[in-house]
Scaffold this active site. Sequence first.
Site, PDB file in Angstrom:
ATOM      1  N   ASP A 266       0.156   6.898  81.435  1.00 50.86           N
ATOM      2  CA  ASP A 266      -0.646   8.067  81.798  1.00 50.86           C
ATOM      3  C   ASP A 266      -0.946   8.844  80.537  1.00 50.86           C
ATOM      4  OD1 ASP A 266       0.774  11.077  81.907  1.00 50.86           O
ATOM      5  OD2 ASP A 266       2.167   9.402  81.678  1.00 50.86           O
ATOM      6  N   CYS A 304     -21.091  -0.929  81.859  1.00 54.89           N
ATOM      7  CA  CYS A 304     -20.183  -0.021  82.558  1.00 54.89           C
ATOM      8  C   CYS A 304     -20.826   0.415  83.865  1.00 54.89           C
ATOM      9  CB  CYS A 304     -19.872   1.197  81.688  1.00 54.89           C
ATOM     10  SG  CYS A 304     -18.848   2.437  82.529  1.00 54.89           S
ATOM     11  N   CYS A 306     -20.137   3.033  85.766  1.00 56.15           N
ATOM     12  CA  CYS A 306     -20.030   4.445  86.125  1.00 56.15           C
ATOM     13  C   CYS A 306     -21.415   5.062  86.265  1.00 56.15           C
ATOM     14  CB  CYS A 306     -19.192   5.210  85.103  1.00 56.15           C
ATOM     15  SG  CYS A 306     -20.089   5.700  83.604  1.00 56.15           S
ATOM     16  N   CYS A 309     -23.409   5.807  83.020  1.00 54.95           N
ATOM     17  CA  CYS A 309     -23.986   4.650  82.337  1.00 54.95           C
ATOM     18  C   CYS A 309     -25.067   3.972  83.172  1.00 54.95           C
ATOM     19  CB  CYS A 309     -22.894   3.641  82.008  1.00 54.95           C
ATOM     20  SG  CYS A 309     -21.755   4.192  80.717  1.00 54.95           S
ATOM     21  N   HIS A 335     -16.758   8.492  83.213  1.00 52.84           N
ATOM     22  CA  HIS A 335     -16.956   7.310  82.373  1.00 52.84           C
ATOM     23  C   HIS A 335     -15.665   6.913  81.664  1.00 52.84           C
ATOM     24  CE1 HIS A 335     -18.318   4.536  79.327  1.00 52.84           C
ATOM     25  NE2 HIS A 335     -17.675   5.297  78.441  1.00 52.84           N
TER      26      HIS A 335
END
Length: 372
Positions: A266, A304, A306, A309, A335
């Site tokens: 994380d 990508c 997302c 993008c 993103h």
Amino acid sequence: MTSFGFSLLATNGAARRGRIASAHGTAETPAFMAVGTAGTVKAMTADAVRATGTEIVLGNTYHLMLRPGAERVASLGGLHRMADWPGIILTDSGGFQVMSLAKLRKLDEIGVIFRSHIDGSAHHLTPERSIAIQHALDATITMAFDECTKFPATYDEVAASMRLSMRWAARSRDAFARRDGYGQFGIVQGGIFPDLRAESAAALTDIGFEGYAIGGLAVGEGQTRMFEMLDVINPLLPDHRPRYLMGVGTPDDLLGGIARGIDMFDCVMPTRAGRTARAFTARGIFNLRNARFADDARPLDPGCPCLGCARHSRAYLHHLFRAEEMLGPMLLTAHNLTYYQRLMAGARCAIETQTFEEYAVATREGWARGDD
């Protein structure tokens, strides 16, 4: 209800491909967990977080106990319901934030007395209280309460801190309400001293946890020393339990951690970077505030999926940040989390096909080549 467990599905050298099963679903490993400190991943809805491929979200005991309060979260159905995240939630114990944010700290064998950084109110956080708060939040994965050792520190200071954390780990385990599908992780401490790390790992495995975290790294010791400590610690931890490197890190850190047997990561880096116009891509890190993007009609990172993008140009993202529109941080945060999840998915596939080393080399070569 599903028991909490970890299945090791494949290995490639020290790299591991696994799966966590819990009361709140499953998660594929290696996994990157999105940081939702106060019950939200900044600049993102829960649906947006899910769309990145994220399967585990973090909450934080210190922040949630201060605002809105653990009891209030419990009365609202727990963090899963309140935050619209029915999947796995891991909660940090609050130890790091007490040491780094709280005012007028006083630490002893019992716990830590501190004043809130928000309003100065006094609080007493002990292993038992930390575990009770995490229970009230309904955390799928509860972290043992520990002291976060400062860096740099002397050998004697680190030894005393680590041994206090091990005593607190035993108390945390005693306080943990064992329920089907829920787990608790102990935290290996010991700074940059191999013998103290080994002592800590032995103490925690003797207590017995559902998983094991590695704390006290990425605090200024540098990547080389961090990797040296992972080479020491990971072989000492049980193969059949997940291993979590706390607070790490850059994409390169993640590849190095996976290569050494880490299963879970994380870090606030991808979300924080997204709010400050920095984008992680297959060709390295871009600063979308730079003038060179003002007329660039290309997608930020071709391939990508997302929203930023798939539907927008680099020029548009540049404009959003220059105009200080909130959509810019929202799109770039999504993103960056998507990039991290794609990096993890690629690592999982490479481990399964016994090509992780080649995958890591090719990924690093892409970063080094830079933008076209």
